[in-house]
Design a protein around this motif. Sequence first.
Motif, PDB file in Angstrom:
ATOM      1  N   ARG A  50       0.813  -1.216   0.000  1.00 52.36           N
ATOM      2  CA  ARG A  50       0.000   0.000   0.000  1.00 52.36           C
ATOM      3  C   ARG A  50       0.849   1.269   0.000  1.00 52.36           C
ATOM      4  O   ARG A  50       0.547   2.221  -0.708  1.00 52.36           O
ATOM      5  N   GLU A 142       5.399   4.007   8.949  1.00 51.41           N
ATOM      6  CA  GLU A 142       4.321   4.612   8.152  1.00 51.41           C
ATOM      7  C   GLU A 142       4.338   6.139   8.325  1.00 51.41           C
ATOM      8  O   GLU A 142       4.239   6.888   7.352  1.00 51.41           O
ATOM      9  N   ASN A 217     -15.690   8.489   8.918  1.00 51.26           N
ATOM     10  CA  ASN A 217     -14.293   8.052   9.004  1.00 51.26           C
ATOM     11  C   ASN A 217     -13.954   6.879   8.072  1.00 51.26           C
ATOM     12  O   ASN A 217     -12.793   6.515   7.914  1.00 51.26           O
ATOM     13  N   ASP A 220     -11.289   7.385   4.184  1.00 50.93           N
ATOM     14  CA  ASP A 220      -9.930   7.912   4.132  1.00 50.93           C
ATOM     15  C   ASP A 220      -9.195   7.344   2.934  1.00 50.93           C
ATOM     16  O   ASP A 220      -9.490   6.260   2.442  1.00 50.93           O
ATOM     17  N   SER A 222      -5.981   6.744   2.754  1.00 48.44           N
ATOM     18  CA  SER A 222      -4.780   5.959   3.046  1.00 48.44           C
ATOM     19  C   SER A 222      -5.132   4.477   2.941  1.00 48.44           C
ATOM     20  O   SER A 222      -4.438   3.699   2.281  1.00 48.44           O
ATOM     21  N   ILE A 223      -6.253   4.100   3.535  1.00 47.77           N
ATOM     22  CA  ILE A 223      -6.661   2.695   3.493  1.00 47.77           C
ATOM     23  C   ILE A 223      -6.925   2.249   2.050  1.00 47.77           C
ATOM     24  O   ILE A 223      -6.702   1.110   1.679  1.00 47.77           O
ATOM     25  N   ASP A 273      -9.492  14.229  11.595  1.00 49.04           N
ATOM     26  CA  ASP A 273      -8.791  13.236  10.781  1.00 49.04           C
ATOM     27  C   ASP A 273      -8.887  13.679   9.318  1.00 49.04           C
ATOM     28  O   ASP A 273      -8.259  14.662   8.937  1.00 49.04           O
ATOM     29  N   ASN A 274      -9.717  13.018   8.536  1.00 50.42           N
ATOM     30  CA  ASN A 274      -9.659  13.231   7.085  1.00 50.42           C
ATOM     31  C   ASN A 274     -10.477  14.424   6.587  1.00 50.42           C
ATOM     32  O   ASN A 274     -11.554  14.707   7.104  1.00 50.42           O
ATOM     33  N   TYR A 308      -0.861  11.073   5.791  1.00 53.10           N
ATOM     34  CA  TYR A 308      -1.733   9.909   5.569  1.00 53.10           C
ATOM     35  C   TYR A 308      -2.756  10.188   4.455  1.00 53.10           C
ATOM     36  O   TYR A 308      -3.936   9.894   4.591  1.00 53.10           O
ATOM     37  N   ASP A 387      -8.724   6.302  12.800  1.00 49.87           N
ATOM     38  CA  ASP A 387      -7.978   5.094  13.135  1.00 49.87           C
ATOM     39  C   ASP A 387      -6.553   5.373  13.606  1.00 49.87           C
ATOM     40  O   ASP A 387      -6.082   4.791  14.584  1.00 49.87           O
ATOM     41  N   LEU A 388      -5.872   6.273  12.921  1.00 50.91           N
ATOM     42  CA  LEU A 388      -4.484   6.545  13.320  1.00 50.91           C
ATOM     43  C   LEU A 388      -4.449   7.121  14.737  1.00 50.91           C
ATOM     44  O   LEU A 388      -3.586   6.755  15.543  1.00 50.91           O
ATOM     45  N   ARG A 391      -4.685   4.310  17.098  1.00 49.24           N
ATOM     46  CA  ARG A 391      -3.409   3.583  17.208  1.00 49.24           C
ATOM     47  C   ARG A 391      -2.459   4.331  18.142  1.00 49.24           C
ATOM     48  O   ARG A 391      -1.755   3.728  18.937  1.00 49.24           O
ATOM     49  N   LYS A 424      -9.706   0.137  11.174  1.00 52.56           N
ATOM     50  CA  LYS A 424      -8.944  -0.072   9.950  1.00 52.56           C
ATOM     51  C   LYS A 424      -7.523  -0.528  10.252  1.00 52.56           C
ATOM     52  O   LYS A 424      -6.624  -0.381   9.423  1.00 52.56           O
TER      53      LYS A 424
HETATM   54  O1  LIG Z   1      -7.687   8.129   8.403  1.00 54.69           O
HETATM   55  P1  LIG Z   1      -7.575   7.133   9.508  1.00 54.69           P
HETATM   56  O2  LIG Z   1      -8.907   6.713  10.004  1.00 54.69           O
HETATM   57  O3  LIG Z   1      -6.676   7.595  10.613  1.00 54.69           O
HETATM   58  O4  LIG Z   1      -6.945   5.861   8.881  1.00 54.69           O
HETATM   59  C1  LIG Z   1      -5.637   5.806   8.443  1.00 54.69           C
HETATM   60  C2  LIG Z   1      -5.345   4.511   7.835  1.00 54.69           C
HETATM   61  O5  LIG Z   1      -4.007   4.332   7.738  1.00 54.69           O
HETATM   62  C3  LIG Z   1      -3.561   3.211   8.492  1.00 54.69           C
HETATM   63  O6  LIG Z   1      -2.590   3.698   9.345  1.00 54.69           O
HETATM   64  C4  LIG Z   1      -3.067   2.160   7.580  1.00 54.69           C
HETATM   65  O7  LIG Z   1      -2.285   2.671   6.608  1.00 54.69           O
HETATM   66  C5  LIG Z   1      -4.692   2.637   9.234  1.00 54.69           C
HETATM   67  O8  LIG Z   1      -4.576   2.863  10.574  1.00 54.69           O
HETATM   68  C6  LIG Z   1      -5.849   3.326   8.609  1.00 54.69           C
HETATM   69  O9  LIG Z   1      -6.331   2.449   7.690  1.00 54.69           O
END
Ligand SMILES: O=P(O)(O)OC[C@H]1O[C@](O)(CO)[C@@H](O)[C@@H]1O
Length: 461
Positions: A50, A142, A217, A220, A222-223, A273-274, A308, A387-388, A391, A424
């Motif tokens: 990816r 990443e 959400n 995005d 990135s996924i 986020d996005n 991202y 998602d990020l 994490r 994700k």
């Molecule tokens: O935009 P988000 O919800 O943070 O997701 C970012 C995406 O990138 C990732 O880091 C994977 O590349 C996942 O955590 C998620 O799929």
Amino acid sequence: MIRSTVPKIRKKFKITELYFYLCINLSSAHSYCLIFVLYRSFAYFTVKDRLPQILTKVIDTVHRYKHKFLEEYGEEGIDGEKRALAYFSKLRNEMQTDKPIIPIIDDLPDTHIWNEYLQYQKSLLGDGEQPSWFRSPWLYVECYLYRRIHEGMTLSPPISTYDVFMEAKNDGYLQSENAVIALCTHLQEFKTNIADTSEAGCKEAFSKLLQVSLWGNKCDLSISGGQDNSQKFSILNSLESFKSNILVDNTESVWQILSQKKNSSRRVDIVLDNAGFELITDFVLADILLSLKLATEVHFHAKCIPWYVSDTTKRDIDWTIKQLLSTNNRWMSKCGEIWKENLKKGRWVYHEHLFWTLPHEFCSMAQTAPDLYSELQKSDLVLFKGDLNYRKLTGDRKWDFTVPFTQALTTFHPAPLCSVRTLKSDVQVGLKPGAGEQLAVSETDWMISGKYGIIQFDASV
Ligand SMILES: O=P(O)(O)OC[C@H]1O[C@](O)(CO)[C@@H](O)[C@@H]1O
Ligand SMILES: [Mn+2]
């Protein structure tokens, strides 16, 4: 191997292990199953497929903009384009051939922090070992890729400030336009009757728009590896059927905290986020927070650099509001006017901090970015979108699914907070015993498909 300083973790497959099993043990029968499991890891797939795909799209975009750079900057623009392309091709090669992670050499305010973090990664490995693309924690490499993309542009004047993801973000918004119209219409029509709406009606309206922000959400880039991932139809009518996909739903706690001192001054922070459809859902949520008097101020936190693929920057916010204002749809332009005014009058406040584009887990914020931590401490509720952010909230560890959210946050408790995120990536806490395992039986991709979501709250400060 990164070790957690907190108890009760499940070991996370590191790309390190995976790479070596693939290279060395391919012929060994007993490790076959292990290779299979590791080979299927989402981290591995991300770095192997990816991320190069995303970088290839960046190369293509810069190349396609050649004429624009020429028009804007003359021959120097072309030189900049060539420099950026050479940089990105080298970067793609470094990644695909598992070269060591190298220091950042531009001279930006966060350069030294990145380089110190690389030293820290080195210190976690054995003597003489080097962190490399496939031998480092997934979260780190990443994030590092996006910082290197930023470096590639920074070192390529005069095109340095061009956002290589701008086109994809703008397209994502434009392709979601019908869903945007439906949402703006819903919001403004609700507000016309707000004075006659019962407490229960207000709660329902809030809960609905929180869910819309959750499902926003999904969009995005990135996924999807940079491919179109826009919202093609209104999600308002699907909320009921999506409800069973919300694995943790703490809406009630969020409502309690916001409605307890109605009308007194209250600050909500949204860590965005996005851009694109998701940003509209966040603005709609922020609007209803003010309109229902659940908040008196909403503070937005966005990214300082392209991140991202689809993450929101100041430019995206300005562009989105401009788009709304320029349409001839009554409700869209009304939203544009109100939101512009909110920003002007300080009811909405925009923040940027470079901590959001570092690879650090949030539990290190108090040390790495004490000013940001104190800013969040002023909030009555911090919503973390995406998602990020999840994490980083949980340290991207393989926690047991049943570990309480508050425990996974370790030392990060600046204010009551809530994660609003579709799944994700392979980290999830706070589930009922057996729930995660049961989902895994029928849907192997339940943690990465974006089909499931959480509204997960923690009040400990
Ligand atoms: O935009 P988000 O919800 O943070 O997701 C970012 C995406 O990138 C990732 O880091 C994977 O590349 C996942 O955590 C998620 O799929
Ligand atoms: Mn994102």
